[in-house]
Scaffold this motif. Structure first.
Motif, PDB file in Angstrom:
ATOM      1  N   THR A 565      -2.325   9.067   0.316  1.00 52.71           N
ATOM      2  CA  THR A 565      -0.615   8.192  -0.233  1.00 52.71           C
ATOM      3  C   THR A 565       0.448   8.707   1.418  1.00 52.71           C
ATOM      4  OG1 THR A 565      -1.344   8.435  -1.813  1.00 52.71           O
ATOM      5  CG2 THR A 565       1.477   7.837  -1.336  1.00 52.71           C
ATOM      6  N   ALA A 566      -0.218  10.375   1.369  1.00 53.64           N
ATOM      7  CA  ALA A 566       0.967  10.694   2.271  1.00 53.64           C
ATOM      8  C   ALA A 566       0.603  10.719   3.627  1.00 53.64           C
ATOM      9  CB  ALA A 566       1.082  12.916   2.202  1.00 53.64           C
ATOM     10  N   THR A 567      -0.090  10.325   3.605  1.00 51.95           N
ATOM     11  CA  THR A 567      -0.671   9.407   5.321  1.00 51.95           C
ATOM     12  C   THR A 567      -0.587   8.134   5.339  1.00 51.95           C
ATOM     13  OG1 THR A 567      -3.201  10.612   5.197  1.00 51.95           O
ATOM     14  CG2 THR A 567      -3.108   9.304   6.595  1.00 51.95           C
ATOM     15  N   VAL A 568      -0.071   7.505   4.773  1.00 50.06           N
ATOM     16  CA  VAL A 568       0.073   6.152   4.293  1.00 50.06           C
ATOM     17  C   VAL A 568       1.788   6.581   5.226  1.00 50.06           C
ATOM     18  CG1 VAL A 568       0.795   3.875   3.515  1.00 50.06           C
ATOM     19  CG2 VAL A 568      -1.644   5.140   3.235  1.00 50.06           C
ATOM     20  N   LEU A 569       2.633   7.403   3.946  1.00 49.99           N
ATOM     21  CA  LEU A 569       3.664   7.633   4.703  1.00 49.99           C
ATOM     22  C   LEU A 569       4.149   7.821   6.290  1.00 49.99           C
ATOM     23  CD1 LEU A 569       4.962   8.788   1.576  1.00 49.99           C
ATOM     24  CD2 LEU A 569       5.195   6.527   2.013  1.00 49.99           C
ATOM     25  N   LEU A 570       3.565   8.657   6.191  1.00 51.93           N
ATOM     26  CA  LEU A 570       3.476   9.071   8.335  1.00 51.93           C
ATOM     27  C   LEU A 570       3.115   8.428   8.390  1.00 51.93           C
ATOM     28  CD1 LEU A 570       1.665  13.210   7.419  1.00 51.93           C
ATOM     29  CD2 LEU A 570       4.368  12.425   7.849  1.00 51.93           C
ATOM     30  N   GLN A 571       1.859   7.162   8.572  1.00 52.30           N
ATOM     31  CA  GLN A 571       1.961   6.233   9.067  1.00 52.30           C
ATOM     32  C   GLN A 571       2.691   5.280   9.085  1.00 52.30           C
ATOM     33  OE1 GLN A 571      -2.625   4.034   9.860  1.00 52.30           O
ATOM     34  NE2 GLN A 571      -0.981   2.990   8.190  1.00 52.30           N
ATOM     35  N   GLU A 572       3.460   4.683   7.551  1.00 53.30           N
ATOM     36  CA  GLU A 572       4.417   3.951   8.723  1.00 53.30           C
ATOM     37  C   GLU A 572       5.241   4.701   9.001  1.00 53.30           C
ATOM     38  OE1 GLU A 572       6.899   0.623   6.975  1.00 53.30           O
ATOM     39  OE2 GLU A 572       4.866   1.492   6.855  1.00 53.30           O
ATOM     40  N   GLY A 573       6.322   5.870   9.644  1.00 47.18           N
ATOM     41  CA  GLY A 573       7.062   6.108   9.961  1.00 47.18           C
ATOM     42  C   GLY A 573       6.911   6.291  11.472  1.00 47.18           C
ATOM     43  N   LEU A 574       5.463   6.493  11.943  1.00 45.38           N
ATOM     44  CA  LEU A 574       5.628   6.469  13.057  1.00 45.38           C
ATOM     45  C   LEU A 574       5.383   5.427  13.418  1.00 45.38           C
ATOM     46  CD1 LEU A 574       4.853   8.900  15.714  1.00 45.38           C
ATOM     47  CD2 LEU A 574       2.237   8.124  14.582  1.00 45.38           C
ATOM     48  N   ILE A 575       4.765   4.334  12.649  1.00 44.40           N
ATOM     49  CA  ILE A 575       4.985   2.932  13.007  1.00 44.40           C
ATOM     50  C   ILE A 575       5.975   2.778  13.035  1.00 44.40           C
ATOM     51  CG2 ILE A 575       4.931   0.200  12.214  1.00 44.40           C
ATOM     52  CD1 ILE A 575       2.001   2.222  11.041  1.00 44.40           C
ATOM     53  N   SER A 576       7.285   3.034  12.781  1.00 46.62           N
ATOM     54  CA  SER A 576       8.575   2.589  12.392  1.00 46.62           C
ATOM     55  C   SER A 576       9.162   3.253  14.165  1.00 46.62           C
ATOM     56  CB  SER A 576       9.448   2.945  11.390  1.00 46.62           C
ATOM     57  OG  SER A 576       8.555   2.130  10.914  1.00 46.62           O
ATOM     58  N   LEU A 577       8.889   4.375  14.594  1.00 43.95           N
ATOM     59  CA  LEU A 577       9.709   5.489  15.422  1.00 43.95           C
ATOM     60  C   LEU A 577       9.109   4.260  17.176  1.00 43.95           C
ATOM     61  CD1 LEU A 577      10.765   7.991  16.127  1.00 43.95           C
ATOM     62  CD2 LEU A 577       8.333   8.792  16.471  1.00 43.95           C
ATOM     63  N   TRP A 578       7.713   4.667  16.661  1.00 48.27           N
ATOM     64  CA  TRP A 578       7.003   3.834  18.062  1.00 48.27           C
ATOM     65  C   TRP A 578       7.090   2.024  17.932  1.00 48.27           C
ATOM     66  CZ3 TRP A 578       1.548   5.762  17.906  1.00 48.27           C
ATOM     67  CH2 TRP A 578       1.629   7.165  18.897  1.00 48.27           C
ATOM     68  N   ARG A 579       7.670   1.758  16.685  1.00 47.98           N
ATOM     69  CA  ARG A 579       8.419   0.201  16.976  1.00 47.98           C
ATOM     70  C   ARG A 579       6.446  -0.554  17.494  1.00 47.98           C
ATOM     71  NH1 ARG A 579      13.543  -0.554  19.680  1.00 47.98           N
ATOM     72  NH2 ARG A 579      15.105   1.177  18.922  1.00 47.98           N
ATOM     73  N   TRP A 580       5.915  -0.643  16.361  1.00 51.20           N
ATOM     74  CA  TRP A 580       4.961  -1.036  16.313  1.00 51.20           C
ATOM     75  C   TRP A 580       4.508  -2.083  15.663  1.00 51.20           C
ATOM     76  CZ3 TRP A 580      -0.142   2.179  18.738  1.00 51.20           C
ATOM     77  CH2 TRP A 580      -0.739   0.961  18.865  1.00 51.20           C
ATOM     78  N   PRO A 581       5.055  -3.050  14.571  1.00 53.50           N
ATOM     79  CA  PRO A 581       5.218  -3.718  13.285  1.00 53.50           C
ATOM     80  C   PRO A 581       3.747  -3.963  13.204  1.00 53.50           C
ATOM     81  CG  PRO A 581       6.267  -4.700  14.671  1.00 53.50           C
ATOM     82  CD  PRO A 581       5.840  -3.846  15.366  1.00 53.50           C
ATOM     83  N   GLN A 582       2.561  -4.549  14.131  1.00 56.58           N
ATOM     84  CA  GLN A 582       1.291  -4.730  14.345  1.00 56.58           C
ATOM     85  C   GLN A 582       0.032  -4.140  13.588  1.00 56.58           C
ATOM     86  OE1 GLN A 582       2.605  -4.527  16.977  1.00 56.58           O
ATOM     87  NE2 GLN A 582       3.535  -6.830  17.665  1.00 56.58           N
ATOM     88  N   LEU A 583       0.590  -3.126  13.129  1.00 53.42           N
ATOM     89  CA  LEU A 583      -0.160  -1.845  12.791  1.00 53.42           C
ATOM     90  C   LEU A 583       0.264  -1.696  11.411  1.00 53.42           C
ATOM     91  CD1 LEU A 583      -0.896   1.134  14.705  1.00 53.42           C
ATOM     92  CD2 LEU A 583      -1.685  -0.511  14.367  1.00 53.42           C
ATOM     93  N   ARG A 584       1.495  -2.579  10.599  1.00 54.99           N
ATOM     94  CA  ARG A 584       1.715  -2.762   9.466  1.00 54.99           C
ATOM     95  C   ARG A 584      -0.110  -2.617   7.988  1.00 54.99           C
ATOM     96  NH1 ARG A 584       7.968  -2.939  10.434  1.00 54.99           N
ATOM     97  NH2 ARG A 584       7.864  -1.171  10.116  1.00 54.99           N
ATOM     98  N   PRO A 585      -0.573  -3.759   9.056  1.00 57.60           N
ATOM     99  CA  PRO A 585      -0.972  -3.821   7.795  1.00 57.60           C
ATOM    100  C   PRO A 585      -2.141  -2.887   7.033  1.00 57.60           C
ATOM    101  CG  PRO A 585      -1.412  -5.966   8.817  1.00 57.60           C
ATOM    102  CD  PRO A 585      -0.111  -4.375   9.926  1.00 57.60           C
ATOM    103  N   ALA A 586      -2.202  -1.450   8.132  1.00 56.81           N
ATOM    104  CA  ALA A 586      -3.242  -0.636   7.988  1.00 56.81           C
ATOM    105  C   ALA A 586      -2.770   0.166   6.371  1.00 56.81           C
ATOM    106  CB  ALA A 586      -3.161   0.485   9.450  1.00 56.81           C
TER     107      ALA A 586
END
Length: 906
Positions: A565-586
């Motif tokens: 769960t913590a990994t997915v939240l960190l991943q979500e923050g990094l995706i938002s920071l890099w503006r990489w919405p294509q990775l959100r299905p991860a």
């Protein structure tokens, strides 16, 4: 040609032992191959393409001549006809005499040739048939293989003769050597004379090469075998022979001559068969020969000479090492090897930078990549067992190639681009090899990961796809290295240990690579998702391994789910920071973690919400739905169906399993309460999606989620299987100690809830599926009413709840008759008021079934009070049906409500 040369060399060298056989086969094969190629290049005029084109051109010229002759003959004939017509006009001419033009004088035309046949007799012919030898045979004979084979045989024959003269003491030593030298000089002179004629050019060059080879052999015998001359005069003689051979080869533009002459020079030490305490004369001799070769190829692009010198030096040197190498020769051997490899690796760069005339000969993959490969093999054998020494050697080689690359990189000439990239690649490979030779798995993995990320960055910046792929492959190799050494790494402290540090470096390298590929997506050779997935794999794998190493067994599942769960939240923050919405299905990773943790909890504790999981599992589900809602608001709907339906099914499964487990362990009559709990959860699984869509509530209205029909399939199938089982196996309130009240008990409440959910779902489904579900719901309701009669007979009449006993019980049969009759009459009244003709006939059919039952089963209890009361009750019900439920008219039955009827009843 190479095969023929190798066979001849093997046969001739066999009397000299294994050493001579190996050297002879190698020398013969190389000489045959390269001389064959040079012969092809020297005489292109006899090639099949040239002859075919020449013949085609001749045919076209002949055809054009014939057409010209035909045209000339036609023109002459037409002129004669015209002149005769002007002189004597035909009487049938429609043109009046006054209108006809005066005669015109035509220029005289040359008469056709006397020997020219008429046009019809001279068709244009194609290429004439000629009997030509095969292409391979033409090429073979064009290079005069007999001359080359003869020279090789003569060389080995004279060498063998000299050895036999030594063994048997024939002739004095000076006389032997004088005869051999005179033979060599005579061969050179006669070959020079013959080479002046074009048809004997190849023969003459081969003869000269053989002569120089014999002179080299004589000189080496004088130095090494008989010590007739010192090293100074000997090498002066070698130099004179080399200069003379190269001079003649350059005058005649004959690389074949140079190769033949120098090949004899390389084979001279083998044929002399002398033993020396030190390899210094041999190495000095080879150094001199290679100086000749490099000097020639600086001015002449004789690629074959470079390759011959390189491989002859390696072959003869390795042959010496197998028999004569001693540890005391290490420094001298190492010095020669370093000098040899350095010169051959530096020549492509030197010729490119200084624009040497022979530059083209050094742009060859055999020498460019064969030099580092041969050097690696020889250094590994020379420094066998010395791990750190080999590591230093490999590092020095990497720095050497980096330096050569830097020299080319500063010039940035397009012509040198291939050589520049090759040197950079070789340097990277050497650096990669040096690391595991000096360090353990953790450091090796770290270096390789950083190196791979740097190479990928370079490939992205320079838009070189090969470098991008190579960088990612190096990171894969780093992960494999760390994985192979994982058990030997330190794991004493949780998280703060060598293994986790190595994994973290791999994660950083993967994320960096993904970011670089993302920034240049148009020129990327890899999908940015690949290094991202690689980084996530090395983040999750070692993290979960740490949990299973150090956490108590009972906390493995909750800690793992918290980590994911913590990994997915960190991943979500990094995706938002890099503006990489294509990775959100991860974020589907969290759903995977939920499923695995739930199954792990059930496998270990028997239920999913054991201990700390009672807090972690709902929290993780909440995070999953929060992220899902956030992504849909931002327009990212990737994997929407999987994320919605997977979480919904998991929620129903976990809740049903948990309630059933709690009922079995906390409640009396555990089977009854477990059944009711599961039925209620499945009924909710049907009801909530229907109500959610009707009232437009998220997540049931999410686009592409598919709660209806796909989301309700598991609970629907569960109810269709579970309701019949419960009605046939469960008697109601046994074990509870409660009085039984029909319909007002927990079992019947669950049945009514499930049937209501099925009815509600049937109204929401498509018209093609809803009638079938309504039929199944009616059958389940009929089964429940029948089982209700059995439970009343069991609880109120004391009849055991099993099928054979109930079938023979008058009370059960009477109750069953009344229930079926009531159901039939109620169906007919409902159908009559709604003007549903088909449903009215269905109730009538059930009433007929009641009548048949009265005749076949209920007569067993005739004469009893129960049987009498049953008859009276049924009669009253039938009378009521006749009054309150008349048959609906046919016209009304065909109206707009016809779609609500049961199928198959007419």
């Amino acid at each position: 040609m190479w095969l023929l040369g190798a066979v001849i060399g093997l046969i001739i060298g066999s009397p000299l032992g294994s050493f001579g056989s190996l050297a002879g086969a190698l020398a013969g094969g190389l000489i045959g191959h390269w001389l064959g190629r040079q012969g092809n290049k020297r005489e292109p005029a006899v090639g099949p393409d040239f002859r075919q084109r020449l013949q085609l051109l001749e045919n076209q010229v002949q055809a054009l001549r014939r057409e010209v002759e035909v045209l000339k003959g036609t023109a002459t004939a037409s002129t004669a006809v015209a002149e005769s017509s002007w002189e004597t006009p035909a009487p049938t001419s429609p043109v009046p005499q006054a209108v006809q033009a005066p005669p015109v004088a035509m220029p005289p035309q040359p008469a056709p040739l006397a020997d020219s046949p008429p046009p019809a007799a001279r068709p244009v012919t194609g290429q004439p048939f000629t009997l030509e030898p095969p292409d391979w045979a033409r090429r073979l004979w064009a290079i005069n293989p007999l001359a080359k084979i003869g020279i090789v045989l003569l060389f080995f024959g004279i060498a063998s003769g000299l050895r036999l003269a030594v063994d048997y003491g024939l002739l004095p030593v000076p006389l032997r050597l004088l005869i051999a030298a005179a033979s060599g000089i005579a061969m050179i002179a006669f070959g020079w004379n013959r080479a002046g004629e074009e048809k004997h050019r190849t023969f003459g060059q081969a003869l000269q090469g053989g002569g120089f080879a014999l002179l080299y052999l004589v000189a080496y015998f004088m130095l090494q075998r008989y010590t007739m001359i010192g090293q100074g005069p000997a090498f002066a003689l070698f130099a004179l022979l080399g200069i003379a051979c190269v001079f003649l080869a350059a005058r005649q533009d004959a690389p074949v001559l140079a190769v033949l002459g120098l090949s004899g020079a390389f084979l001279a030490p083998i044929l002399a068969s002398g033993q020396a305490d030190s390899p210094l004369p041999l190495f000095a001799y080879f150094t001199l020969l290679n100086v000749f070769i490099l000097a020639v190829d600086w001015f002449r692009a004789w690629r074959v000479l470079n390759i011959a010198g390189f491989f002859f030096t390696l072959a003869v040197g390795m042959a010496w090492a197998m028999d004569g190498y001693q540890p005391r020769h290490y420094l001298l051997t190492q010095a020669f090897l370093v000098l040899f490899l350095s010169v051959y690796s530096a020549m492509p760069v030197a010729t490119a930078l200084l624009r040497a005339p022979g530059l083209a000969a050094w742009r060859d993959g055999i020498l460019l990549f064969g030099t580092p490969l041969a050097g690696t093999f020889l250094q590994a054998r020379l420094m066998e067992g010395e791990r750190y020494g080999l590591a230093w050697s490999t590092l020095i080689a990497a720095l050497w190639y980096f330096g050569l690359w830097a020299l080319l990189f500063r010039r940035r000439e397009p012509a040198n681009l291939l050589v520049e990239r090759s040197h950079l690649g070789i340097a990277v490979v050497f650096l990669t090899i040096a690391i595991p030779l000096a360090f353990d798995a953790q450091v090796t993995s770290a270096f390789w990961a950083a190196e791979g990320a740097a190479v990928l960055w370079f490939g992205v910046r320079q838009e070189r796809k090969l470098a991008q792929v190579s960088g990612f492959l190096m990171q894969l190799a780093a992960g494999l290295s760390l994985l192979l050494g994982w058990a030997a790494l330190g794991h004493r402290l949780p998280v703060a240990n060598d293994a986790m540090l190595g994994a973290f470096i791999l994660v950083l390298a993967g994320l960096f690579s993904a970011r670089q590929l993302r920034s240049r997506a148009s020129s990327a050779a890899l999908l940015p998702f690949l290094p991202w997935a690689w980084a996530m794999l090395w983040w999750l794998g070692p993290g979960l391994d740490e949990i299973y190493r150090f956490a108590p067994d009972s906390l493995h599942a909750p800690y793992a789910l918290l980590f994911i769960t913590a990994t997915v939240l960190l991943q979500e923050g990094l995706i938002s920071l890099w503006r990489w919405p294509q990775l959100r299905p991860a974020a589907v990773l969290l759903l995977v973690g939920l499923v695995v943790a739930t199954l792990a909890g059930i496998g270990r504790h028997g239920h999913p919400l054991a201990g700390f999981m009672a807090l972690v599992l709902p929290l993780a589900l909440a995070v999953h739905y929060v992220l899902l809602a956030r992504h849909e608001r931002q327009g990212e709907t990737g994997l929407a169906a999987i994320r919605h339906l997977g979480a919904w099914w998991l929620l129903l499964f976990a809740l049903a399993w948990e309630l059933a487990w709690q009922a079995r362990h906390l409640m009396p009559a555990p089977t009854l309460w477990s059944f009711v709990a599961v039925v209620l959860v499945l009924a909710a699984g049907l009801t909530l999606p229907v109500l959610g869509q009707q009232r437009q509530r998220w997540p049931f209205t999410a686009a592409g989620a598919g709660y209806i029909p796909y989301g309700v399939l598991p609970p629907l199938f569960g109810l269709l299987l579970l309701l019949p089982w419960g009605n046939l196996r469960l008697s109601g309130l046994d074990g509870l100690g409660w009085p039984y009240l029909p319909l007002l008990n927990i079992f019947d409440a669950g049945q009514l809830a499930a049937l209501g959910a099925l009815v509600l779902l049937g109204r929401q489904l498509a018209a093609a599926v809803a009638p079938l579900l309504r039929v199944l719901t009616a059958l389940l309701a009929f089964l429940w009413l029948s089982a209700l009669a059995a439970r009343i007979a069991h609880h109120w009449g004391g009849i055991p709840f099993n099928f054979p006993t109930l079938m023979h019980a008058t009370l059960f049969q009477a109750l069953l008759t009344l229930f079926w009759s009531t159901t039939a009459i109620a169906t007919m009244i409902h159908a009559s008021r709604r003007e549903l003709r088909h449903r009215w006939f269905g109730g009538m059919l059930l009433l007929g079934l009641v009548g048949a039952k009265l005749l076949l089963f209920d007569t067993m209890g005739r004469g009893t009070l129960t049987w009498t009361a049953t008859l009276i009750g049924v009669a009253l019900l039938v009378l009521a049906a006749g009054y309150f439920a008349p048959l609906p008219p046919k016209a009304a039955a065909d109206g707009p409500l016809e779609s609500d009827t049961l199928p198959g009843i007419t």
